[in-house]
Design a protein around this motif. Sequence first.
Motif, PDB file in Angstrom:
ATOM      1  N   THR A  22       0.824  -1.195   0.000  1.00 52.99           N
ATOM      2  CA  THR A  22       0.000   0.000   0.000  1.00 52.99           C
ATOM      3  C   THR A  22       0.860   1.248   0.000  1.00 52.99           C
ATOM      4  O   THR A  22       1.792   1.381   0.779  1.00 52.99           O
ATOM      5  CB  THR A  22      -0.895   0.007   1.257  1.00 52.99           C
ATOM      6  OG1 THR A  22      -1.662  -1.187   1.256  1.00 52.99           O
ATOM      7  CG2 THR A  22      -1.798   1.224   1.264  1.00 52.99           C
ATOM      8  N   THR A  23       0.554   2.192  -0.877  1.00 53.00           N
ATOM      9  CA  THR A  23       1.201   3.498  -0.904  1.00 53.00           C
ATOM     10  C   THR A  23       0.141   4.544  -1.102  1.00 53.00           C
ATOM     11  O   THR A  23      -0.904   4.298  -1.698  1.00 53.00           O
ATOM     12  CB  THR A  23       2.224   3.598  -2.063  1.00 53.00           C
ATOM     13  OG1 THR A  23       1.562   3.275  -3.283  1.00 53.00           O
ATOM     14  CG2 THR A  23       3.383   2.651  -1.843  1.00 53.00           C
ATOM     15  N   PRO A  24       0.367   5.787  -0.592  1.00 53.62           N
ATOM     16  CA  PRO A  24      -0.663   6.824  -0.705  1.00 53.62           C
ATOM     17  C   PRO A  24      -0.965   7.160  -2.150  1.00 53.62           C
ATOM     18  O   PRO A  24      -0.087   7.177  -3.002  1.00 53.62           O
ATOM     19  CB  PRO A  24      -0.010   8.021   0.018  1.00 53.62           C
ATOM     20  CG  PRO A  24       1.044   7.416   0.887  1.00 53.62           C
ATOM     21  CD  PRO A  24       1.538   6.217   0.151  1.00 53.62           C
ATOM     22  N   SER A  25      -2.194   7.412  -2.440  1.00 57.75           N
ATOM     23  CA  SER A  25      -2.618   7.806  -3.777  1.00 57.75           C
ATOM     24  C   SER A  25      -3.992   8.413  -3.677  1.00 57.75           C
ATOM     25  O   SER A  25      -4.601   8.445  -2.621  1.00 57.75           O
ATOM     26  CB  SER A  25      -2.634   6.593  -4.706  1.00 57.75           C
ATOM     27  OG  SER A  25      -3.024   6.965  -6.001  1.00 57.75           O
ATOM     28  N   ASP A 164       2.634   8.025 -18.523  1.00 60.70           N
ATOM     29  CA  ASP A 164       4.027   8.267 -18.165  1.00 60.70           C
ATOM     30  C   ASP A 164       4.128   8.967 -16.808  1.00 60.70           C
ATOM     31  O   ASP A 164       4.553  10.115 -16.702  1.00 60.70           O
ATOM     32  CB  ASP A 164       4.719   9.097 -19.246  1.00 60.70           C
ATOM     33  CG  ASP A 164       6.233   9.132 -19.060  1.00 60.70           C
ATOM     34  OD1 ASP A 164       6.746   8.333 -18.252  1.00 60.70           O
ATOM     35  OD2 ASP A 164       6.897   9.953 -19.709  1.00 60.70           O
ATOM     36  N   ASP A 165       3.717   8.263 -15.758  1.00 59.69           N
ATOM     37  CA  ASP A 165       3.928   8.743 -14.397  1.00 59.69           C
ATOM     38  C   ASP A 165       4.212   7.540 -13.511  1.00 59.69           C
ATOM     39  O   ASP A 165       3.866   6.410 -13.836  1.00 59.69           O
ATOM     40  CB  ASP A 165       2.735   9.547 -13.872  1.00 59.69           C
ATOM     41  CG  ASP A 165       1.487   8.696 -13.674  1.00 59.69           C
ATOM     42  OD1 ASP A 165       1.444   7.934 -12.693  1.00 59.69           O
ATOM     43  OD2 ASP A 165       0.559   8.798 -14.492  1.00 59.69           O
ATOM     44  N   GLY A 173      -0.047   2.609  -5.525  1.00 62.38           N
ATOM     45  CA  GLY A 173      -1.100   3.491  -5.047  1.00 62.38           C
ATOM     46  C   GLY A 173      -2.363   2.759  -4.680  1.00 62.38           C
ATOM     47  O   GLY A 173      -2.560   1.580  -4.991  1.00 62.38           O
ATOM     48  N   GLU A 174      -3.243   3.454  -4.014  1.00 65.19           N
ATOM     49  CA  GLU A 174      -4.453   2.856  -3.462  1.00 65.19           C
ATOM     50  C   GLU A 174      -5.334   2.202  -4.509  1.00 65.19           C
ATOM     51  O   GLU A 174      -5.906   1.135  -4.274  1.00 65.19           O
ATOM     52  CB  GLU A 174      -5.242   3.938  -2.716  1.00 65.19           C
ATOM     53  CG  GLU A 174      -6.446   3.429  -1.960  1.00 65.19           C
ATOM     54  CD  GLU A 174      -7.095   4.508  -1.125  1.00 65.19           C
ATOM     55  OE1 GLU A 174      -8.228   4.277  -0.676  1.00 65.19           O
ATOM     56  OE2 GLU A 174      -6.478   5.566  -0.935  1.00 65.19           O
ATOM     57  N   VAL A 216      -9.049   0.933 -14.024  1.00 65.59           N
ATOM     58  CA  VAL A 216      -7.871   1.659 -13.559  1.00 65.59           C
ATOM     59  C   VAL A 216      -6.865   1.818 -14.692  1.00 65.59           C
ATOM     60  O   VAL A 216      -6.326   2.892 -14.921  1.00 65.59           O
ATOM     61  CB  VAL A 216      -7.202   0.925 -12.381  1.00 65.59           C
ATOM     62  CG1 VAL A 216      -5.973   1.691 -11.896  1.00 65.59           C
ATOM     63  CG2 VAL A 216      -8.181   0.728 -11.245  1.00 65.59           C
ATOM     64  N   GLN A 217      -6.616   0.710 -15.409  1.00 63.71           N
ATOM     65  CA  GLN A 217      -5.615   0.736 -16.486  1.00 63.71           C
ATOM     66  C   GLN A 217      -5.854  -0.444 -17.419  1.00 63.71           C
ATOM     67  O   GLN A 217      -6.282  -1.514 -16.982  1.00 63.71           O
ATOM     68  CB  GLN A 217      -4.210   0.655 -15.900  1.00 63.71           C
ATOM     69  CG  GLN A 217      -3.087   0.874 -16.906  1.00 63.71           C
ATOM     70  CD  GLN A 217      -1.723   0.829 -16.240  1.00 63.71           C
ATOM     71  OE1 GLN A 217      -1.242  -0.236 -15.867  1.00 63.71           O
ATOM     72  NE2 GLN A 217      -1.093   1.994 -16.071  1.00 63.71           N
TER      73      GLN A 217
END
Length: 291
Positions: A22-25, A164-165, A173-174, A216-217
């Motif tokens: 988990t990472t902030p998003s 491209d990020d 990210g969440e 999402v993608q």
Amino acid sequence: MPLEALTSTAPSFPHYRRQNPTTPSRHVSFDVSGFNTRRNWTMKVKACSKIESSSFPVEKKRKVVEHVCLLKAKQALSDEDENDMLDYLYTSQYQMRGIVAVSLGRISNDNVENYTHAVFMRFHTKEDVAKFYENPFYLKVLKEHVMPYCHDLVNVDYESEVEDDMLHIFRKGEEFNYGVEFVHLFAFDDSALGASVEDALASLEMLAKEFPSLVVQSTRGSNFNLSSKEYTHAVVTRFRSCRSFFKSSEALELFVGSTEYKDVWRSKFKLITRKTLPIHFSVDPVGKEVM
């Protein structure tokens, strides 16, 4: 593609999935007050998605390479052996360079080929994929922790483009922590390869962009793995999960059950597709065990 083929009863293997920590998003929220029926809720998702997609600026893209491996586990596979196999496959990313992201898990839907588990990996370049197949650590993982539990596998590799990020490239990210990974493999007719195939895949990609509240993608491409040409193309789509009010598979069900998806399949894919294999699996944060 009939919805039933994507949402049928799962094989009898234990639930155990992993995904990036988990990472902030940013958090995607939905207001479902006043929408009690599935039909009305679906209509609201479509409306919100189209508004969101129309407000997004054109984003810069970069090339990545995707690797899909589908496994057929033996019926006698135990919980402990499955966990061992998936742990070693997942942690391979920490033992070799070039792996950008990994998701894997037990396939949730029945499929005609009887595959039971799926592994998705993203690499920076084709050279990274080539080195991956030859890496002594990966070969040892296959020999000692995968093939003793499985009797068959198929690999598909393709080049695609993503935003491209850092969050989208590395699938951090969440919004990437939970959801459903939908892997759709295609074998198109030889006579159709070319403009008609590209048009079909582009239409599917454009449709996914119209539903950002669900998707999402999504990536797509032509299989360049010369040792495994059973399927010519692949599409991998990550669907969202808003765990507060719908099951993780429901975004996928809404998308493939939509009139728009059915129209694209009937008008673009049906006449040129010789063989197709849709599979999906749920994704949870690393180490999350779902009962």
